[in-house]
Design an enzyme around this catalytic site. Structure first.
Site, short mmCIF file in Angstrom:
data_model
loop_
_atom_site.label_atom_id
_atom_site.label_comp_id
_atom_site.label_asym_id
_atom_site.label_seq_id
_atom_site.Cartn_x
_atom_site.Cartn_y
_atom_site.Cartn_z
CG ASP A 152 -2.07 -1.21 1.20
OD1 ASP A 152 -1.88 -2.08 0.32
OD2 ASP A 152 -2.98 -0.80 1.77
CD GLU A 204 -4.20 -5.17 8.76
OE1 GLU A 204 -4.46 -4.13 9.86
OE2 GLU A 204 -4.34 -4.96 7.65
C1 6A9 Z 1 -10.83 -1.40 2.36
C2 6A9 Z 1 -12.24 -0.74 4.41
C3 6A9 Z 1 -14.05 -2.24 7.24
C4 6A9 Z 1 -4.13 -4.34 3.54
O1 6A9 Z 1 -4.87 -8.14 4.24
C5 6A9 Z 1 -5.83 -7.70 3.25
C6 6A9 Z 1 -5.10 -6.41 2.61
C7 6A9 Z 1 -3.61 -6.93 2.21
O2 6A9 Z 1 -3.81 -7.66 1.01
C8 6A9 Z 1 -2.74 -5.70 1.83
O3 6A9 Z 1 -1.51 -6.03 1.56
N1 6A9 Z 1 -5.16 -5.52 3.57
C9 6A9 Z 1 -2.84 -4.74 2.94
O4 6A9 Z 1 -1.94 -3.62 2.74
C10 6A9 Z 1 -6.55 -5.11 4.11
C11 6A9 Z 1 -7.20 -4.19 3.00
C12 6A9 Z 1 -8.50 -3.91 3.39
C13 6A9 Z 1 -9.01 -2.95 2.24
C14 6A9 Z 1 -10.45 -2.73 2.74
C15 6A9 Z 1 -12.32 -1.14 2.95
C16 6A9 Z 1 -13.51 -1.62 5.17
O5 6A9 Z 1 -13.25 -1.37 6.60
#
Ligand code: 6A9
Length: 780
Positions: free
Chosen positions: A511, A750
């Site tokens: 990100d 996380e």
């Molecule tokens: C957006 C918000 C309830 C971010 O683990 C999943 C991902 C990874 O793939 C990525 O590398 N996470 C990491 O930087 C979480 C992404 C969540 C996006 C959701 C909407 C909703 O809030």
């Protein structure tokens, strides 16, 4: 006309499935061909519930609420718990044992009582067999609170297919009977509990969508006077009969039982086609079955990971089992349509309706599939149950469109959709996400080398056309300008151009990790190039094993692992590190826009508030030019993480030395994502976007680091012993911190703070953070 037709064709490419046989054959996951995995806890997003792997499954589950709660005025209805929400503030919950097929045991600690929720399945008949749940609730030991009275709400709901009916006895809902295409006829019963002071209520209602189940239940809840002084909340009975729409078919039936804890409740699901049943799966029989599965789980766990043998304590083992169980227990079965867009579509269009069997990063915050997370998940799941893992990989590959693209985030079905703000829903077909599925495939290939079955070869043959198309998609759509360089698309911040300190690279998975400050075509991304080195290598291996031509992959692999070429494109001579390249300047800062002060107040009037300007990015130093970005952090480690650096290369020595430097990435808790010395270290990206991959410790990358250290410590070379020492230390730090944090906070997180090791981001996060178990077991 020709032109219009052509536009039409271009527009439809994005949501046209790849013309190749599906890896998951039609019907392969249904009750007939896969009865053992038909039922499961495939509703990752709820605290406790089960469904089947059907297009429109019957869903079953549990909600609960504490009656007479004194925390709030009695007039306010107590909160109903249903989907996993961080906002519920549960001190701890998660699967402690879960085999992914037959059985699971979960612990849920709420504020004033705790419970264990267990399920066991029993095969039989033609529709996936029976199952029973047992809920064992007890007061929390440590707290001197009055004994809570709890309502447990067990429900079944249909999702547009099948019918359910209440079975009432003396106005108590004793069972729900019903029928669906894939389940045939069934009965879900709520055996009576012999207890004083127990009340029963029920609800017969209609819910237009699954994500509205809880509000349907809340809507059906009435305030009842109980014992003259106390107010209880109870379900109102048959809302449909009493409504002015008597033709409406009930699709939600809820059984509410209210009693003091401690208590034990059971819910029994029986399939009518299961006729050879001698005993019912209740009471003593259930206890026996549970015991049997618990012992089997522990044995399998030890056989798979050998942690007991390695001398870990009982508490360490509990932690490791919870990590694996929650990843396996979080596996969901989703179905629905993504919203996708190509440059040819003015508006987003729907993808085709598709099923997805997948693990999820987080049951509370992200209970859905993410492409690059899944590659990491499968490294662990494939060790636990290869069959599950292969099936999950197959489902993902089947999501490929004719262009060879797989959408990154899979928001399928109304429950998943309800969790995501609209601006994040649409997936763009120019955007990639690391092809990490090649990691578990590589690890499967390794296992195959020693023990190759005909079945595995067939699976690889089925996967191959898709892998080939996927690989080609990356290898064409994500190319950089320089030969053998690659560039993540989708960095253009659009309207937010002057607001982000550094435009995001969501596609890379990292990100807000700093990249070139001014996205341009001259950029080249080292992490993507390394992913492609991995992908080409695995493609070459598969081609060899199944007898397909693989020279092209072989050649690309050679090119991408050629250290001299790698250094030419990505080694920064100035800073002595591997780096991205692009249009860049360090001279940008976020500054608040100055806005004129309001005029002074008139006499007797109040002063108007001083308005706050927006934050904007401003250029303070040198103009951006093409150069190395020179950030030190996870991205610069990629040639090491994916084991591309030559073991004899002095560059490896430099990386290993830098790794241990506490001013850069090294902490007692693991490797931080970005060097402390970097100008963007722990910087907000906009006024409201806190740092994410700008210092925090992430376990997927640390896993790759530990794995790489292990690799280099096993190869003869000048840096072998340095790698071995660092390996030991990094491994120990990670295991220690995740375990200590689990004990302290109740969860796996996380990411982790580089300052004090505390869990950060969302919880529970038992996606790639659970890879800690592979680190404990040294299974890479
Ligand atoms: C957006 C918000 C309830 C971010 O683990 C999943 C991902 C990874 O793939 C990525 O590398 N996470 C990491 O930087 C979480 C992404 C969540 C996006 C959701 C909407 C909703 O809030």
């Amino acid at each position: 006309v020709g032109y219009v037709k052509y536009q039409e064709v271009l527009r439809s490419r994005v949501n046209t499935p790849l013309d190749a046989p599906r890896v998951v054959e039609e019907g392969a996951t249904g009750a007939t061909r896969s009865p053992d995995r038909f039922w499961g806890t495939y509703r990752s997003n709820v605290y406790f519930g089960m469904k089947t792997r059907s297009p429109r499954s019957l869903v079953t589950g549990m909600m609960w609420m504490v009656q007479y709660s004194r925390a709030v005025p009695r007039i306010v209805r107590p909160e109903v718990r249903h989907t996993c929400e961080q906002g519920d503030g549960l001190p701890r919950y998660g699967w402690l044992q879960h085999d992914g097929v037959n059985f699971g045991m979960q612990e849920i600690i709420d504020k004033n009582f705790s419970m264990v929720t267990e399920f066991v399945k029993r095969p039989g008949g033609d529709h996936g067999g029976d199952w029973t749940w047992r809920i064992t609730a007890s007061p929390r030991k440590s707290k001197s609170i009055s004994i809570p009275t709890v309502s447990f709400l067990f429900y079944a709901a249909t999702d547009g297919q099948g019918t359910i009916q209440p079975v009432l006895e003396n106005n108590r809902l004793v069972a729900i009977t019903g029928q669906t295409e894939e389940l045939g006829k069934f009965r879900m019963s709520f055996p009576k509990v012999s207890r004083k002071n127990i009340t029963y209520h029920h609800l017969v209602s209609y819910s237009p969508r699954l994500d509205l189940l809880k509000s349907s239940v809340e809507h059906g809840m009435r305030r009842l006077l109980f014992n003259k002084t106390r107010i209880q909340y109870g379900l109102a009975g048959d809302l449909i009969k009493r409504s002015n729409m008597p033709d409406l078919k009930a699709n939600v039936l809820v059984h509410q039982v209210t009693l003091e804890v401690p208590c034990v409740l059971e819910v029994v699901f029986e399939s009518e086609s299961f006729t050879s049943r001698n005993t019912r799966l209740v009471g003593m029989e259930l206890t026996r079955e549970l015991e049997k599965y618990k012992v089997a789980f522990d044995e399998k766990f030890e056989n798979t990971f050998g942690l007991n043998r390695r001398g870990y304590t009982e508490k360490n083992l509990r932690f490791a089992k919870a990590a694996v169980s929650n990843m396996v227990g979080g596996i969901g079965y989703f179905r629905g349509k993504s919203l996708v867009q190509s440059p040819y579509n003015e508006e987003p269009v729907e993808y085709w309706e598709a099923p997805l069997y997948t693990a999820v990063p987080s049951r509370s915050f992200f209970p859905r599939g993410f492409l690059w997370d899944e590659g990491f998940h499968q490294l662990l799941i494939s060790k636990w149950d290869t069959a599950i893992s292969k099936e999950i990989l197959s489902h993902w590959l089947d999501l490929m469109n004719m262009e060879g693209w797989i959408p990154r985030e899979q928001i399928l079905g109304s429950e998943a959709r309800s969790k995501v703000p609209a601006e994040f829903v649409v997936q763009k077909n120019q955007n990639a996400n690391p092809p990490t599925l090649f990691l578990p495939i590589q690890s499967l290939m390794k296992d195959l080398a020693s023990n190759r079955s005909e079945e595995d070869i067939l699976l690889l043959k089925r996967m191959f056309p898709r892998l080939k198309t996927w690989y080609n998609w990356f290898n064409t759509s994500q190319l950089g300008n320089e030969p053998s360089s690659y560039r993540w698309r989708g960095r253009d911040p659009g309207a937010n151009k002057n607001q982000q300190l550094n435009p995001l690279t969501l596609t890379s998975g990292l990100d807000d990790y700093p990249r070139a400050s001014h996205p341009s075509d001259s950029e080249r991304h080292i992490d993507l190039r390394c992913w492609m080195a991995l992908a080409s290598g695995v493609m070459a291996d598969i081609a060899k094993v199944i007898g397909e031509p693989g020279e092209e992959y072989e050649a690309t692999h050679k090119l991408l692992t050629d250290n001299a070429l790698l250094e030419k494109l990505h080694w920064s001579p100035e800073k002595q590190l591997f780096s991205d390249y692009g249009k860049h300047t360090k001279g940008v800062v976020l500054e608040r826009e100055k806005v004129p002060l309001p005029p002074p107040p008139k006499p007797g009037m109040r002063r108007q508030p001083v308005p706050k300007g927006k934050m904007y990015r401003v250029l303070k130093g040198e103009q951006p030019t093409d150069k190395f970005v020179n950030s030190f952090g996870y991205v610069s480690l990629f040639p090491f993480l994916l084991q591309i650096v030559d073991p004899k290369s002095p560059k490896l020595g430099k990386i290993l030395t830098d790794l241990k430097n506490p001013q850069l990435l090294w902490t007692k808790y693991g490797l931080r994502s970005l060097a402390k010395t970097d100008p963007l270290y722990m910087k907000y990206n906009t006024e409201h976007d806190p740092p994410y991959w700008r210092g925090q410790i992430w376990i997927n990358m640390n896993f790759l680091a530990v794995r790489a250290l292990h690799h280099y410590s096993n190869i003869k070379g000048p840096y072998q012993s340095q790698a071995a020492d660092t390996y030991k230390e990094l491994r120990r730090n990670l295991i220690h911190n995740l375990y200590v944090e689990y004990e302290r906070s109740g969860f796996i997180w996380e990411n982790y703070s580089d300052v004090n090791g505390h869990g950060k981001g969302c919880h529970p996060f038992t996606g790639w953070s659970s890879l800690i178990v592979l680190i404990m077991a040294e299974k890479y």
